[in-house]
Design a protein around this motif. Structure first.
Motif, PDB file in Angstrom:
ATOM      1  N   VAL A  77       0.814  -1.312  -0.069  1.00 61.58           N
ATOM      2  CA  VAL A  77      -0.054   0.049   0.053  1.00 61.58           C
ATOM      3  C   VAL A  77       0.726   1.095   0.016  1.00 61.58           C
ATOM      4  CG1 VAL A  77      -1.397   1.412   1.496  1.00 61.58           C
ATOM      5  CG2 VAL A  77      -2.109  -1.081   1.038  1.00 61.58           C
ATOM      6  N   ILE A  78       1.819   1.229   0.873  1.00 59.79           N
ATOM      7  CA  ILE A  78       2.766   2.380   0.917  1.00 59.79           C
ATOM      8  C   ILE A  78       3.451   2.661  -0.385  1.00 59.79           C
ATOM      9  CG2 ILE A  78       5.104   3.285   1.945  1.00 59.79           C
ATOM     10  CD1 ILE A  78       4.070   1.849   4.454  1.00 59.79           C
ATOM     11  N   GLN A  79       4.005   1.569  -1.114  1.00 59.28           N
ATOM     12  CA  GLN A  79       4.644   1.420  -2.433  1.00 59.28           C
ATOM     13  C   GLN A  79       3.688   2.092  -3.634  1.00 59.28           C
ATOM     14  OE1 GLN A  79       7.947   1.369  -2.972  1.00 59.28           O
ATOM     15  NE2 GLN A  79       7.891   1.349  -0.612  1.00 59.28           N
ATOM     16  N   ILE A  80       2.500   1.962  -3.399  1.00 59.29           N
ATOM     17  CA  ILE A  80       1.459   2.229  -4.457  1.00 59.29           C
ATOM     18  C   ILE A  80       1.298   3.799  -4.155  1.00 59.29           C
ATOM     19  CG2 ILE A  80      -1.053   2.266  -4.854  1.00 59.29           C
ATOM     20  CD1 ILE A  80      -0.918  -0.814  -4.651  1.00 59.29           C
ATOM     21  N   ASN A  81       0.995   4.094  -2.775  1.00 59.76           N
ATOM     22  CA  ASN A  81       1.042   5.535  -2.445  1.00 59.76           C
ATOM     23  C   ASN A  81       2.147   6.435  -2.729  1.00 59.76           C
ATOM     24  OD1 ASN A  81      -0.298   7.755  -1.044  1.00 59.76           O
ATOM     25  ND2 ASN A  81       1.324   7.708   0.186  1.00 59.76           N
ATOM     26  N   TYR A  82       3.484   5.774  -3.119  1.00 56.61           N
ATOM     27  CA  TYR A  82       4.739   6.600  -3.406  1.00 56.61           C
ATOM     28  C   TYR A  82       4.821   6.603  -4.939  1.00 56.61           C
ATOM     29  CZ  TYR A  82       6.451   6.647   1.421  1.00 56.61           C
ATOM     30  OH  TYR A  82       6.623   7.026   2.778  1.00 56.61           O
ATOM     31  N   GLY A  83       4.105   5.697  -5.544  1.00 55.19           N
ATOM     32  CA  GLY A  83       4.208   5.669  -6.986  1.00 55.19           C
ATOM     33  C   GLY A  83       5.188   4.692  -7.553  1.00 55.19           C
ATOM     34  N   ASN A  84       5.650   4.098  -6.647  1.00 57.23           N
ATOM     35  CA  ASN A  84       6.871   2.724  -6.925  1.00 57.23           C
ATOM     36  C   ASN A  84       6.126   1.489  -7.626  1.00 57.23           C
ATOM     37  OD1 ASN A  84       8.717   4.643  -5.894  1.00 57.23           O
ATOM     38  ND2 ASN A  84       8.642   3.700  -4.130  1.00 57.23           N
ATOM     39  N   VAL A  85       5.096   1.196  -7.301  1.00 57.21           N
ATOM     40  CA  VAL A  85       4.180   0.233  -7.815  1.00 57.21           C
ATOM     41  C   VAL A  85       2.810   0.710  -8.267  1.00 57.21           C
ATOM     42  CG1 VAL A  85       3.079  -1.741  -7.127  1.00 57.21           C
ATOM     43  CG2 VAL A  85       5.223  -1.515  -6.008  1.00 57.21           C
ATOM     44  N   ALA A  86       2.496   0.178  -9.432  1.00 48.31           N
ATOM     45  CA  ALA A  86       1.395   0.883 -10.224  1.00 48.31           C
ATOM     46  C   ALA A  86       0.126   0.266  -9.485  1.00 48.31           C
ATOM     47  CB  ALA A  86       1.240   0.133 -11.728  1.00 48.31           C
ATOM     48  N   SER A  87      -0.964   1.176  -9.497  1.00 49.18           N
ATOM     49  CA  SER A  87      -2.399   0.669  -8.836  1.00 49.18           C
ATOM     50  C   SER A  87      -3.170   0.410  -9.745  1.00 49.18           C
ATOM     51  CB  SER A  87      -2.704   1.958  -8.288  1.00 49.18           C
ATOM     52  OG  SER A  87      -4.112   1.529  -7.631  1.00 49.18           O
ATOM     53  N   ASP A  88      -2.815  -1.139 -10.528  1.00 51.53           N
ATOM     54  CA  ASP A  88      -3.546  -1.556 -11.390  1.00 51.53           C
ATOM     55  C   ASP A  88      -4.059  -2.945 -11.049  1.00 51.53           C
ATOM     56  OD1 ASP A  88      -1.382  -3.367 -11.146  1.00 51.53           O
ATOM     57  OD2 ASP A  88      -0.397  -2.876 -12.808  1.00 51.53           O
ATOM     58  N   ASP A  89      -4.788  -3.427 -11.841  1.00 51.16           N
ATOM     59  CA  ASP A  89      -5.396  -4.728 -11.607  1.00 51.16           C
ATOM     60  C   ASP A  89      -4.690  -5.921 -11.030  1.00 51.16           C
ATOM     61  OD1 ASP A  89      -7.774  -3.820 -12.592  1.00 51.16           O
ATOM     62  OD2 ASP A  89      -7.543  -4.793 -14.743  1.00 51.16           O
ATOM     63  N   ARG A  90      -3.396  -5.981 -11.481  1.00 52.83           N
ATOM     64  CA  ARG A  90      -2.326  -7.082 -10.777  1.00 52.83           C
ATOM     65  C   ARG A  90      -2.107  -6.695  -9.090  1.00 52.83           C
ATOM     66  NH1 ARG A  90       3.334  -9.440 -12.491  1.00 52.83           N
ATOM     67  NH2 ARG A  90       3.622 -10.416 -10.710  1.00 52.83           N
ATOM     68  N   ALA A  91      -2.035  -5.332  -9.139  1.00 52.95           N
ATOM     69  CA  ALA A  91      -1.903  -4.771  -7.690  1.00 52.95           C
ATOM     70  C   ALA A  91      -2.964  -5.005  -6.697  1.00 52.95           C
ATOM     71  CB  ALA A  91      -1.464  -3.229  -7.569  1.00 52.95           C
ATOM     72  N   ARG A  92      -4.148  -4.863  -7.261  1.00 55.36           N
ATOM     73  CA  ARG A  92      -5.402  -5.051  -6.651  1.00 55.36           C
ATOM     74  C   ARG A  92      -5.652  -6.408  -6.497  1.00 55.36           C
ATOM     75  NH1 ARG A  92      -6.550  -0.445  -9.301  1.00 55.36           N
ATOM     76  NH2 ARG A  92      -7.138  -1.267 -11.335  1.00 55.36           N
ATOM     77  N   GLY A  93      -5.160  -7.245  -7.377  1.00 56.45           N
ATOM     78  CA  GLY A  93      -5.371  -8.923  -7.440  1.00 56.45           C
ATOM     79  C   GLY A  93      -4.540  -9.439  -6.203  1.00 56.45           C
ATOM     80  N   VAL A  94      -3.183  -8.747  -5.962  1.00 60.20           N
ATOM     81  CA  VAL A  94      -2.294  -9.355  -5.078  1.00 60.20           C
ATOM     82  C   VAL A  94      -2.841  -9.026  -3.563  1.00 60.20           C
ATOM     83  CG1 VAL A  94      -0.170  -8.680  -4.142  1.00 60.20           C
ATOM     84  CG2 VAL A  94      -0.096  -9.197  -6.367  1.00 60.20           C
ATOM     85  N   ALA A  95      -3.609  -7.744  -3.539  1.00 62.32           N
ATOM     86  CA  ALA A  95      -3.950  -7.123  -2.069  1.00 62.32           C
ATOM     87  C   ALA A  95      -5.089  -8.078  -1.918  1.00 62.32           C
ATOM     88  CB  ALA A  95      -4.455  -5.811  -2.451  1.00 62.32           C
ATOM     89  N   GLN A  96      -6.003  -8.523  -2.804  1.00 63.27           N
ATOM     90  CA  GLN A  96      -7.359  -9.259  -2.422  1.00 63.27           C
ATOM     91  C   GLN A  96      -6.691 -10.762  -2.177  1.00 63.27           C
ATOM     92  OE1 GLN A  96     -10.588  -8.403  -2.645  1.00 63.27           O
ATOM     93  NE2 GLN A  96     -10.379 -10.208  -1.066  1.00 63.27           N
ATOM     94  N   GLN A  97      -5.698 -11.217  -2.711  1.00 60.23           N
ATOM     95  CA  GLN A  97      -5.122 -12.398  -2.413  1.00 60.23           C
ATOM     96  C   GLN A  97      -4.488 -12.491  -0.840  1.00 60.23           C
ATOM     97  OE1 GLN A  97      -2.193 -13.329  -5.309  1.00 60.23           O
ATOM     98  NE2 GLN A  97      -3.539 -14.650  -6.566  1.00 60.23           N
ATOM     99  N   VAL A  98      -4.145 -11.395  -0.521  1.00 59.38           N
ATOM    100  CA  VAL A  98      -3.453 -11.211   0.545  1.00 59.38           C
ATOM    101  C   VAL A  98      -4.453 -11.007   1.928  1.00 59.38           C
ATOM    102  CG1 VAL A  98      -2.112  -9.850   2.247  1.00 59.38           C
ATOM    103  CG2 VAL A  98      -1.199 -10.206  -0.021  1.00 59.38           C
ATOM    104  N   LEU A  99      -5.388 -10.439   1.446  1.00 61.33           N
ATOM    105  CA  LEU A  99      -6.431 -10.249   2.246  1.00 61.33           C
ATOM    106  C   LEU A  99      -7.420 -11.546   2.573  1.00 61.33           C
ATOM    107  CD1 LEU A  99      -7.905  -6.746   1.107  1.00 61.33           C
ATOM    108  CD2 LEU A  99      -6.964  -7.305   3.338  1.00 61.33           C
ATOM    109  N   ASP A 100      -7.577 -12.295   1.670  1.00 63.13           N
ATOM    110  CA  ASP A 100      -8.189 -13.511   1.616  1.00 63.13           C
ATOM    111  C   ASP A 100      -7.348 -14.422   2.445  1.00 63.13           C
ATOM    112  OD1 ASP A 100     -10.030 -12.817  -0.008  1.00 63.13           O
ATOM    113  OD2 ASP A 100      -9.289 -14.083  -1.773  1.00 63.13           O
TER     114      ASP A 100
END
Length: 90
Positions: free
Chosen positions: A38-61
């Motif tokens: 989340v921090i890296q997305i906020n800093y712009g180092n990681v794109a806030s795209d479908d892949r990042a959202r998918g990763v976040a959802q997997q981690v939440l699961d």
């Protein structure tokens, strides 16, 4: 830090610390990884795209699975053999 990032980061930080204090290292470590994403997305180092959202959802699961183990009185195993990760921006 945007308000939405701060709103997500706070409970992750709390979960990370609480899990570690309770001796549930696997859950604390995974919460830390999501907090870092989340921090890296906020800093712009990681794109806030479908892949990042998918990763976040997997981690939440996976965190939900871990919580269910705790609630059932079972030991918490590390994240199930998955590599969570999002692509860094070039």
């Amino acid at each position: 830090m945007t308000d939405s990032v701060a709103a997500l980061k706070r409970p992750l930080h709390t979960l990370k610390g609480g899990a570690r204090m309770a001796g549930i290292s696997a859950m604390g470590d995974l919460a830390h990884e999501l907090e870092s994403l989340v921090i890296q997305i906020n800093y712009g180092n990681v794109a806030s795209d479908d892949r990042a959202r998918g990763v976040a959802q997997q981690v939440l699961d996976e965190l939900a699975r871990m919580r269910e183990q705790v609630a059932a009185g079972r030991p918490v195993a590390p994240a199930r053999g998955r590599r969570f990760g999002a692509r860094r921006r070039p």
